[in-house]
Motif scaffolding. Structure first.
Motif, PDB file in Angstrom:
ATOM      1  N   VAL A   1      -2.961   1.762 -21.204  1.00 23.95           N
ATOM      2  CA  VAL A   1      -1.662   1.622 -20.553  1.00 23.95           C
ATOM      3  C   VAL A   1      -0.577   2.430 -21.244  1.00 23.95           C
ATOM      4  N   ARG A   2      -0.812   2.864 -22.480  1.00 18.99           N
ATOM      5  CA  ARG A   2       0.189   3.681 -23.175  1.00 18.99           C
ATOM      6  C   ARG A   2       0.270   5.083 -22.591  1.00 18.99           C
ATOM      7  N   GLY A   3      -0.678   5.432 -21.716  1.00 22.13           N
ATOM      8  CA  GLY A   3      -0.689   6.768 -21.144  1.00 22.13           C
ATOM      9  C   GLY A   3      -0.238   6.828 -19.696  1.00 22.13           C
ATOM     10  N   ILE A   4       0.380   5.768 -19.202  1.00 16.11           N
ATOM     11  CA  ILE A   4       0.792   5.724 -17.797  1.00 16.11           C
ATOM     12  C   ILE A   4       2.207   6.277 -17.641  1.00 16.11           C
ATOM     13  N   SER A   5       2.395   7.130 -16.636  1.00  9.44           N
ATOM     14  CA  SER A   5       3.724   7.620 -16.279  1.00  9.44           C
ATOM     15  C   SER A   5       3.999   7.278 -14.818  1.00  9.44           C
ATOM     16  N   LEU A   6       5.278   7.231 -14.457  1.00  8.07           N
ATOM     17  CA  LEU A   6       5.672   6.898 -13.094  1.00  8.07           C
ATOM     18  C   LEU A   6       6.311   8.118 -12.431  1.00  8.07           C
ATOM     19  N   PHE A   7       5.931   8.364 -11.185  1.00 14.88           N
ATOM     20  CA  PHE A   7       6.407   9.540 -10.465  1.00 14.88           C
ATOM     21  C   PHE A   7       6.969   9.154  -9.094  1.00 14.88           C
ATOM     22  N   ILE A   8       8.007   9.886  -8.689  1.00 10.80           N
ATOM     23  CA  ILE A   8       8.560   9.771  -7.347  1.00 10.80           C
ATOM     24  C   ILE A   8       7.892  10.827  -6.478  1.00 10.80           C
ATOM     25  N   VAL A   9       7.189  10.380  -5.438  1.00 10.30           N
ATOM     26  CA  VAL A   9       6.425  11.298  -4.588  1.00 10.30           C
ATOM     27  C   VAL A   9       6.805  11.019  -3.131  1.00 10.30           C
ATOM     28  N   PRO A  10       7.722  11.778  -2.567  1.00  5.58           N
ATOM     29  CA  PRO A  10       8.148  11.508  -1.179  1.00  5.58           C
ATOM     30  C   PRO A  10       7.141  12.006  -0.156  1.00  5.58           C
ATOM     31  N   LYS A  11       7.123  11.354   0.980  1.00  4.81           N
ATOM     32  CA  LYS A  11       6.277  11.795   2.096  1.00  4.81           C
ATOM     33  C   LYS A  11       6.715  13.165   2.581  1.00  4.81           C
ATOM     34  N   TYR A  12       8.020  13.380   2.671  1.00  6.65           N
ATOM     35  CA  TYR A  12       8.563  14.669   3.099  1.00  6.65           C
ATOM     36  C   TYR A  12       9.401  15.272   1.976  1.00  6.65           C
ATOM     37  N   LEU A  13       9.217  16.581   1.759  1.00  6.72           N
ATOM     38  CA  LEU A  13       9.995  17.342   0.797  1.00  6.72           C
ATOM     39  C   LEU A  13      11.142  18.047   1.516  1.00  6.72           C
ATOM     40  N   ASP A  14      12.097  18.540   0.745  1.00  6.45           N
ATOM     41  CA  ASP A  14      13.163  19.348   1.323  1.00  6.45           C
ATOM     42  C   ASP A  14      12.673  20.789   1.422  1.00  6.45           C
ATOM     43  N   GLY A  15      12.348  21.243   2.597  1.00  6.23           N
ATOM     44  CA  GLY A  15      11.857  22.601   2.777  1.00  6.23           C
ATOM     45  C   GLY A  15      12.807  23.436   3.607  1.00  6.23           C
ATOM     46  N   ASP A  16      12.579  24.733   3.640  1.00  2.00           N
ATOM     47  CA  ASP A  16      13.417  25.614   4.454  1.00  2.00           C
ATOM     48  C   ASP A  16      13.253  25.280   5.923  1.00  2.00           C
ATOM     49  N   GLY A  17      14.374  25.119   6.601  1.00  2.00           N
ATOM     50  CA  GLY A  17      14.321  24.882   8.037  1.00  2.00           C
ATOM     51  C   GLY A  17      14.011  23.462   8.418  1.00  2.00           C
ATOM     52  N   GLY A  18      14.004  22.546   7.459  1.00  2.00           N
ATOM     53  CA  GLY A  18      13.753  21.152   7.797  1.00  2.00           C
ATOM     54  C   GLY A  18      12.792  20.493   6.836  1.00  2.00           C
ATOM     55  N   PRO A  19      12.506  19.226   7.005  1.00  3.36           N
ATOM     56  CA  PRO A  19      11.618  18.507   6.100  1.00  3.36           C
ATOM     57  C   PRO A  19      10.203  19.108   6.093  1.00  3.36           C
ATOM     58  N   LYS A  20       9.655  19.194   4.920  1.00  2.00           N
ATOM     59  CA  LYS A  20       8.307  19.730   4.744  1.00  2.00           C
ATOM     60  C   LYS A  20       7.380  18.598   4.310  1.00  2.00           C
ATOM     61  N   ARG A  21       6.242  18.457   4.956  1.00  2.89           N
ATOM     62  CA  ARG A  21       5.308  17.380   4.652  1.00  2.89           C
ATOM     63  C   ARG A  21       4.665  17.609   3.294  1.00  2.89           C
ATOM     64  N   ASN A  22       4.678  16.589   2.459  1.00  2.00           N
ATOM     65  CA  ASN A  22       4.035  16.638   1.161  1.00  2.00           C
ATOM     66  C   ASN A  22       2.520  16.508   1.319  1.00  2.00           C
ATOM     67  N   SER A  23       1.790  16.822   0.259  1.00  2.51           N
ATOM     68  CA  SER A  23       0.319  16.806   0.318  1.00  2.51           C
ATOM     69  C   SER A  23      -0.203  15.408   0.033  1.00  2.51           C
ATOM     70  N   LEU A  24       0.131  14.500   0.900  1.00  5.78           N
ATOM     71  CA  LEU A  24      -0.349  13.130   0.804  1.00  5.78           C
ATOM     72  C   LEU A  24      -0.565  12.599   2.207  1.00  5.78           C
ATOM     73  N   ALA A  25      -1.443  11.620   2.322  1.00  5.38           N
ATOM     74  CA  ALA A  25      -1.742  11.077   3.651  1.00  5.38           C
ATOM     75  C   ALA A  25      -2.336   9.690   3.530  1.00  5.38           C
ATOM     76  N   CYS A  26      -2.157   8.922   4.573  1.00  6.23           N
ATOM     77  CA  CYS A  26      -2.812   7.626   4.691  1.00  6.23           C
ATOM     78  C   CYS A  26      -4.239   7.852   5.167  1.00  6.23           C
ATOM     79  N   GLY A  27      -5.202   7.336   4.423  1.00  9.63           N
ATOM     80  CA  GLY A  27      -6.606   7.516   4.799  1.00  9.63           C
ATOM     81  C   GLY A  27      -7.105   6.453   5.755  1.00  9.63           C
ATOM     82  N   SER A  28      -6.529   5.255   5.659  1.00  6.11           N
ATOM     83  CA  SER A  28      -6.926   4.156   6.547  1.00  6.11           C
ATOM     84  C   SER A  28      -5.980   2.994   6.301  1.00  6.11           C
ATOM     85  N   ILE A  29      -6.024   2.000   7.186  1.00  8.47           N
ATOM     86  CA  ILE A  29      -5.293   0.757   6.950  1.00  8.47           C
ATOM     87  C   ILE A  29      -6.297  -0.384   6.904  1.00  8.47           C
TER      88      ILE A  29
END
Length: 592
Positions: A223-251
């Protein structure tokens, strides 16, 4: 159908008569939180909960969320309800004004959350997770990240999640495999799979901000090696929101809270930013987890309230048999269920636990505000200690109570309770998860015994023991409180003795502490609620003959039931603890 009406009279009693929340407005930053504001906010919250959220609770359960081509859709009516919820400002209630929030007290938010969970627990998951993400970013992220994400989370335009659990590890987060590789521009590439991610994907907001635990290349083990990251679904891209490289695989297809999406989330080099310091993600995670644990406790309280109200209404209307002492309603073909002692036992058990549990939650809600806003550093420290101590108790006790109350409510309904159209079986199914997620209740008990009890040489325990002991000594001198305070005093003394027993045994053998943990948490909770019931009696006694006398007489009668019929459970918990670890640990593994 299930029955619910916001218990606004109860809220006013807790806030204004029992805990004196007018004090809150004297603390810096909460000057606008007057009693009038408390009442007005609760009145408005009751309207959206009763009229918007409750009507789609059953339909949301029956329809559930759907998943197709990576897209999750919430049930009919949820998007419209969320829009109304957001536009009403309910996502920003306790957020800081700097980020567009209303800056209202957490104790007020607790009661709004209770109403939400009473009327639609699945719906409450979406803004609830966002609140946890907001708190973690506010506490640990850089100013730049705060300015980017907090206003959108506060407004409800964006939602938030917590991504902790992985397929091979749940509670043992030191085993996580999700990786974070530096991109060279201050961002990181996040790769891994997370499971059981509540609200991981949905159609309610234009963006979803994932908080993800991962390990940097130079991370130390565990647990001493855990870091926390903010990973948005959409990034700020040119011309509008850009989809990040993440996806829901199933529910997941679940037992309950079916209108809340529970997702498998796949991160494939997704761009993220460090939230807090490298390898310090565990601390940031606990900011989220403590918020979530208190919120889950409120879920247990919320569904228990609906179960009680529904069972009470059914017992008053359903005609079955005659009273054991003779006919009570001769004008009717039979007496209502309410005349029967065992039905009254079930209803009073629910009522005493729900109202006592609410007192515990409101008490700690006010202490959260004190820890953040009180001008005296010593008062802030004392309040923070008490909140830390009681957090696992609120999570475990209120969710155990919630599940028990929903089952008891179903029992009052008899066969009708088992049938979907009456709404009780959904409450049972929805309530059950609260004992499991955000750290199972067994983990909460271990946290209480293993972390909170010894912390700061027992300082956290003293924050509870000393004021309760002082109150018992004072109340014991008042004849009108004798029948209530004496059972509480005996149970409190038992709690003190058991605490010393566990401390001594646990130092020599950790299994002793582990074997005692769950019984100890329940013993502690029962005593804490008993103390609060005595305080409620003290407030109520002078008012029994007044205009609202029935309300106060009901309080006193419920307290009497609690101290005579519920509080004695402390004897059984103490006996189980005193039996030690041997009955649990002597069994050979193969013999199971």
């Amino acid at each position: 159908m299930a029955t619910y009406k916001a218990p606004l009279r109860e809220y006013k009693f807790m806030l204004h008569e029992l805990f004196g929340v007018e004090e809150v407005s004297s603390w810096p930053g909460l000057e606008d939180a007057t009693p009038e504001i408390f009442d007005a906010v609760l009145e408005e919250a009751s309207k959206i909960c009763e009229n918007v959220l409750f009507p789609i609770n059953r339909s949301g359960d029956e329809e559930g969320c759907t998943f197709e081509n990576g897209v999750v859709r919430t049930p009919k009516g949820f998007k419209e309800a969320y829009d109304a919820f957001r536009e009403g400002g309910w996502t920003s209630l306790s957020a800081h004004p700097e980020y567009g929030g209303q800056g209202l007290p957490h104790v007020l938010s607790f009661l709004v959350e209770e109403m939400i969970c009473s009327t639609n627990m699945s719906f409450g998951m979406y803004p609830g997770l966002s609140g946890g993400a907001y708190n973690a970013i506010a506490a640990h992220a850089s100013d730049e990240l705060k300015q980017k994400y907090l206003p959108k989370l506060a407004s409800g335009e964006w939602a938030g999640t917590m991504n902790l659990t992985e397929p091979h590890c749940g509670t043992d987060l030191g085993l996580i495999r999700t990786k974070a590789e530096p991109n060279g521009d201050g961002s990181y590439a996040i790769t891994g799979t997370k499971i059981f991610i509540s609200a991981g994907e949905h159609d309610l907001t234009e963006n979803i901000v994932h908080l993800v635990l991962a390990k940097l290349p130079d991370a130390p083990p565990g647990v001493r090696g855990i870091s926390l990251f903010i990973v948005p679904k959409y990034l700020d891209g040119d011309g509008g929101p850009k989809r990040n490289s993440l996806a829901c695989g199933s529910i997941e297809h679940k037992m309950g809270i079916k209108a809340s999406s529970t997702c498998v989330m796949n991160f494939d080099g997704a761009t993220g930013w460090l939230c807090g310091e490298p390898h310090k993600g565990l601390k940031a995670m606990f900011t989220m987890m403590n918020t979530a644990r208190l919120g889950v406790g409120i879920q247990g309280l919320g569904v228990a309230e609906t179960s009680y109200q529904s069972a009470r209404a059914y017992a008053q209307d359903r005609l079955q048999g005659r009273a054991l002492t003779g006919t009570k309603y001769p004008e009717k073909p039979a007496d209502p269920l309410l005349v029967h002692p065992d039905v009254r036992r079930m209803l009073l058990t629910m009522k005493s636990q729900v109202e006592g549990g609410r007192a515990l939650a409101v008490w700690i809600g006010k202490e959260i505000d004190k820890a953040k806003h009180h001008p005296d550093p010593a008062e802030r420290e004392a309040a923070d200690d008490l909140v830390s101590l009681i957090t696992p108790i609120i999570k475990a006790y209120l969710t155990d109570m919630g599940s028990e109350s929903c089952n008891t409510g179903m029992q009052v309904f008899g066969g009708h309770g088992y049938i979907r159209e009456w709404g009780m079986e959904q409450l049972v199914r929805d309530a059950r998860i609260a004992q499991i997620y955000e750290g199972t209740n067994g983990i909460q008990a271990l946290d209480l015994v293993g972390r909170k009890m010894p912390m700061h040489m027992g300082r956290l325990l003293r924050r509870f023991f000393h004021p309760v002991d002082a109150y018992i000594r004072e109340a014991s001198q008042k004849p009108e409180l004798q029948e209530f305070i004496l059972p509480v005093a005996k149970a409190f003394a038992r709690l003190q003795q058991i605490t010393a027993f566990i401390a001594q045994k646990g130092l020599a053998d950790p299994d002793e502490a582990g074997a005692a943990a769950t019984d100890y948490l329940q013993l502690f909770a029962l005593v804490a609620v008993g103390y609060l019931w005595t305080r409620m009696v003290e407030v109520s006694l002078p008012k029994v003959d007044g205009e609202d006398g029935l309300f106060y007489r009901g309080k006193i009668a419920t307290a009497r039931f609690y101290v005579t019929r519920v509080l004695p459970q402390t004897n059984a918990h103490a006996a189980a603890i005193m039996a030690g670890a041997k009955p649990l640990m002597e069994m050979e593994d193969a013999a199971f």
